[in-house]
Design a protein around this motif. Structure first.
Motif, short mmCIF file in Angstrom:
data_model
loop_
_atom_site.label_atom_id
_atom_site.label_comp_id
_atom_site.label_asym_id
_atom_site.label_seq_id
_atom_site.Cartn_x
_atom_site.Cartn_y
_atom_site.Cartn_z
N ARG A 142 0.81 -1.22 0.00
CA ARG A 142 0.00 0.00 0.00
C ARG A 142 0.85 1.28 0.00
NH1 ARG A 142 -2.45 3.90 3.20
NH2 ARG A 142 -0.98 3.40 4.84
N THR A 143 1.83 1.38 0.92
CA THR A 143 2.61 2.61 1.00
C THR A 143 3.49 2.80 -0.23
OG1 THR A 143 4.31 1.45 2.27
CG2 THR A 143 2.65 2.65 3.52
N SER B 432 6.60 1.10 10.47
CA SER B 432 5.14 1.06 10.44
C SER B 432 4.50 1.50 11.75
CB SER B 432 4.67 -0.35 10.06
OG SER B 432 5.02 -1.27 11.08
N GLY B 436 2.02 4.29 11.39
CA GLY B 436 0.68 3.87 11.78
C GLY B 436 0.08 4.80 12.82
N THR B 445 -6.60 7.01 9.17
CA THR B 445 -7.05 5.62 9.28
C THR B 445 -7.83 5.47 10.58
OG1 THR B 445 -4.99 5.02 10.38
CG2 THR B 445 -5.09 4.60 8.03
N GLU B 449 -7.73 -0.25 11.00
CA GLU B 449 -6.81 -0.09 9.86
C GLU B 449 -5.39 0.17 10.35
OE1 GLU B 449 -10.09 1.88 6.79
OE2 GLU B 449 -8.64 3.13 7.85
N GLU B 453 -2.10 -2.03 9.69
CA GLU B 453 -0.96 -1.39 9.01
C GLU B 453 0.34 -1.58 9.81
OE1 GLU B 453 -1.50 0.32 6.10
OE2 GLU B 453 0.68 0.46 5.92
#
Lengths: 373, 460
Positions: A142-143, B432, B436, B445, B449, B453
């Motif tokens: 996704r990123t 992340s 995130g 998000t 989500e 992530e």
């Protein structure tokens, strides 16, 4: 060339002109001299790197080595070439000049590129073969997809804005009596480094909560006109990408403008006057006469800025660190390769960037070639 | 003329041959002396005593040792003062190089054959990664276990045992340590309004509500930190994790076995959300959090009048308080417990100092030995910029009751655990997890989500 043939004439007396002996002497001494050169310079390099000299002395030795080294390299190679029969020494002469450059290119450009290519098929640590896994990651995660999208937007919007604004300003400035001053102001940002420019723009976009004094230029104007302060770079996704692009436009428009301005001045006045006599409107003149004349410059400028915006890194890194959905290919590459120490995905991104840039570079170079005629 | 040119070539060739001969000799000369070798200076044998004693005796005078680390600003200045003092005593040249991004810079420098001698990592996770790549030497080859246990509590030593290519090694020594589970507040406002220190979650929420009623924002939060934006939020999650799950589950979470998307982790997020996403609780609301630098956030507690009254941060945050604020003007309490069963565990972190592979020289050992003593932190401690894990550091050095209180809190905590994000793989801990949290707080998000992530970092 003169000295080569001079030495050549002298050697005719020493060796039979086209005999086997002459070839033998030439080949053997070339190999010896090449090997000697290699050995000598590698030894000097090792000596310098070993750090057993005082820094000042080291600098002096390095400078002397640089000057005398190149001089002796050239002369010894020239000597080698002069040993060959005349027509061969003519052919080999080019190699003396091109050889070092090609060697450096292979060493510093081609080999690293090949190594990156290889790494892009290996795992995180560069040890086991994983096939196309890394490329799959680059195109599906996704990123990563977001970073690819952003880069495409950077290239399209950034380049188009720079080129069209640059062209517009060049045309307007051409007819203005303040041409010089206007051009100086618009050209100035290009002298600022991208990082410094980003810091300046960070102040322009700065945000403070509603009740505080706004220290950001944009928010100060916004609140003075009765608006609410906005977090331009963080909360306004995806528009924050365009606010970042403003920095590129601010910097590169000046470059485009100067190139176009020079090209416009080369458009023959006779053609424009003739068009005016024929009753063409200014807009018609612009599209039918000026544009065709400066077409090549437009292409050259466009390709240059395209390359620049494809590999944009500093602005994003300084302003947002790639957070808030502003990652581009270059920041993603940095994170994967250096922060996460993943040489596999990092190399795959680098290969992607390389492959994407090559056609533009070819266009750019071809453009330069045509312009010579 | 013709003769000249061939003569010239001959001379050049001769010259370079002679030069290269010299070069060969020089190279063999610079081979590093072995440790056992008795180094003679001014005709006297000096290789007696520990390396540090030898250094103080002037044996390594003129030698350069480089330390690379991430700490900057005030900490850097104080550490450089320490080194200056050390250099004056030993006539050595110990240099500190600051880098914003040590794991990256160190990796590049190591691969380029230009590594520093000692490297300081602010994150054990990053250190573990470098150990795995064989870039860090085993500290127990330099110091005996006995000596290390004499200088540090054994639990600190256990926390640097890491897996290298040739088995488990002790990857470094602890330098400046800190605890993060503290809530800081301005004393004046608390006394004025008669606020009491909360010890449970309910009390904390009741206090926050009371503050809102009294016209204050209870909390000030800042998430921005340059390329490391997002880390302050990870500390909150870790603290709440320690308060809603058992220590075993915390460890499983850190190692990736307890997924982010699990109900336990989501519970920690839910608690955090109750404070972070409450626009009445946080000065500037979510937009403010995202756009405020973590170092600027505490300043709001010391404005006239105070804009916010509480910040949860590590002990180092005192460095970011305004200059005119004295330790007596503010105080701290340990983040209240949520579930009584788990109490108030302390989240700790710290800088490690590691010997870089291939740099094991006598003068480097001397500096390392210096770093295992409390003396190496004395100037920082006296300036309130460090808490020492060294057994031989003196509690009277602390310039305030505050820091003595912190040092004691670290020693007497219900339980101690490391900053989880520091121990997670870099893809999560610096990747992340940060992104995130940032996306979650910025509202890009929702919680589910965001959890998904962050977890995806483990699978890279």
């Amino acid at each position: 060339m003169k000295s080569a043939s001079g030495t050549d004439k002298k050697l005719i007396g020493l060796f039979p002109d086209k005999g086997v002996l002459r070839w033998l002497v030439a080949v053997i001494s070339s190999i010896l001299i090449l090997a000697l050169n290699f050995f000598v310079h590698v030894s000097i390099l090792k000596f310098i790197v070993s750090g057993s000299l005082q820094p000042l002395l080291l600098a002096i030795v390095a400078i002397i080595w640089g000057v005398v080294g190149v001089y002796s390299l050239h002369h010894s190679l020239n000597f080698c070439v002069s040993l060959y029969p005349y027509e061969w020494s003519q052919r080999l002469q080019h190699l003396i000049f091109i050889g070092p450059a090609i060697t450096l290119l292979i060493w510093l450009l081609l080999l690293p590129a090949l190594r990156t290519f290889r790494l892009s098929f290996l795992d995180k640590l560069g040890e086991t073969f994983v096939g196309l896994e890394n490329y799959k990651y680059v195109f599906t995660e996704r990123t990563m997809v977001l970073a690819l999208q952003n880069t495409v937007i950077w290239v399209i919007v950034g380049t188009l804005s720079c080129v069209s604004l640059g062209l517009l300003i060049a045309i307007l400035a051409d007819r203005s009596s303040y041409e010089k001053i206007a051009k100086i102001f618009i050209f100035m940002p290009i002298a600022v480094s991208f990082v410094a420019a980003s810091v300046i723009w960070k102040f322009i976009y700065a945000y403070s909560p509603t009740s505080d004094t706004q220290i950001g230029l944009l928010n100060a104007i916004n609140t003075a006109m009765g608006g609410e302060p906005k977090a331009w770079l963080t909360m306004m996704q995806p528009w924050n990408n365009y606010f970042l692009m403003a920095i590129l436009v601010w910097m590169m428009t000046g470059f485009a403008m100067v190139m176009f301005s020079a090209a416009i001045k080369n458009v023959p006045d006779e053609s424009i006057e003739a068009a005016r006599v024929d009753g063409a409107s200014e807009i018609k003149i612009f599209f039918a006469i000026i544009i065709p004349y400066i077409k090549k410059t437009i292409l050259a400028v466009t390709t240059s800025i395209t390359i620049f915006s494809m590999r944009v890194f500093d602005a994003v890194w300084v302003m947002t660190g790639g957070q808030y959905g502003t990652d581009v290919i270059a920041t993603k590459f940095y994170k994967e390769y250096f922060t996460f120490n993943n040489s596999g995905t990092g190399s795959a991104i680098a290969m992607l960037l390389l492959v994407a840039i090559i056609p533009v570079i070819i266009m750019n170079i071809n453009q330069g070639k045509e312009e010579e005629y | 003329m013709k003769k000249m040119s061939s003569l010239f070539v001959t001379i050049i060739l001769l010259m370079v041959t002679v030069l290269s001969g010299c070069a060969g000799d020089k190279i063999s000369e610079v081979a590093p002396p072995t440790d056992e070798q008795v180094v003679e200076g001014n005709g006297e044998v000096t290789s007696e005593g520990t390396h540090l004693e030898r250094a103080y005796a002037g044996e390594f005078s003129g030698q350069t040792v480089t330390i690379m680390g991430a700490f900057g600003d005030n900490l850097q200045l104080l550490f450089e003062d320490t080194l200056r003092e050390f250099n004056e005593k030993t006539q050595m040249n110990v240099v500190y190089e600051q880098s914003e991004d040590v794991p990256t810079t160190f990796g590049i420098r190591f691969d380029g054959g230009n590594a520093p001698d000692i490297v300081s990592f602010p994150q054990p996770g990053a250190l573990r990664e470098q150990v795995g790549r064989g870039r860090i030497a085993n500290i127990e080859e330099v110091f005996s276990r006995d000596y290390l246990e004499q200088q540090y509590g054994s639990s600190w030593l256990d926390m640097t045992m890491m897996e290298g290519p040739n088995g488990v090694i002790n990857a470094g020594i602890w330098q400046n340590v800190n605890a993060k589970s503290f809530v800081w507040y301005p004393v004046a406002e608390f006394e004025e309004n008669g606020y009491e220190i909360p010890t449970t979650w309910d009390e904390l929420i009741a206090l926050s509500d009371q503050m809102v009623e009294d016209g204050y924002y209870p909390w000030t939060l800042g998430l921005e930190s340059g390329a490391a934006t997002g880390w302050p939020a990870t500390d909150w999650i870790e603290d709440f994790m320690l308060r809603v799950v058992s220590l075993e589950d915390y460890d499983r979470w850190v190692s990736g076995d307890l997924e982010f998307a699990s109900p336990e982790v989501k519970k920690a997020f839910d608690y955090m959300e109750k404070i972070w996403f409450n626009e009445d609780y946080v000065y500037g609301g979510r937009v403010g959090i995202v756009n405020t630098n973590f170092g600027d956030a505490p300043k709001l507690m010391f404005t006239e009048p105070a804009k916010a009254l509480m910040i949860k941060q590590g002990s180092f945050i005192q460095d970011f308080f305004p200059d005119e604020v004295e330790p007596g003007d503010y105080d701290f309490f340990i983040t209240p417990s949520i579930d009584e069963a788990y109490g108030q565990p302390l989240l700790v972190g710290g800088d490690t100092m590691s010997l870089v592979e291939g740099q094991d020289r006598p003068e480097v050992r001397a500096v390392l030995e210096f770093l295992t003593t409390g003396e190496s932190l004395r100037i920082l401690i006296e300036n309130g910029a460090a808490i020492s894990p060294h057994q031989d550091s003196d509690l009277t050095w602390y310039n305030s009751d505050m820091n003595r209180k912190i040092a004691e809190a670290i020693l007497t905590a219900d339980a101690v655990r490391f900053d989880g994000s520091d121990l997670m793989p870099a893809e999560v801990g610096t990747g992340s997890f940060w992104t995130g949290m940032v996306d979650w707080v910025a509202g890009a998000t929702n919680t589910d989500e965001a959890l998904k992530e962050i977890q995806s970092g483990f699978n890279k």
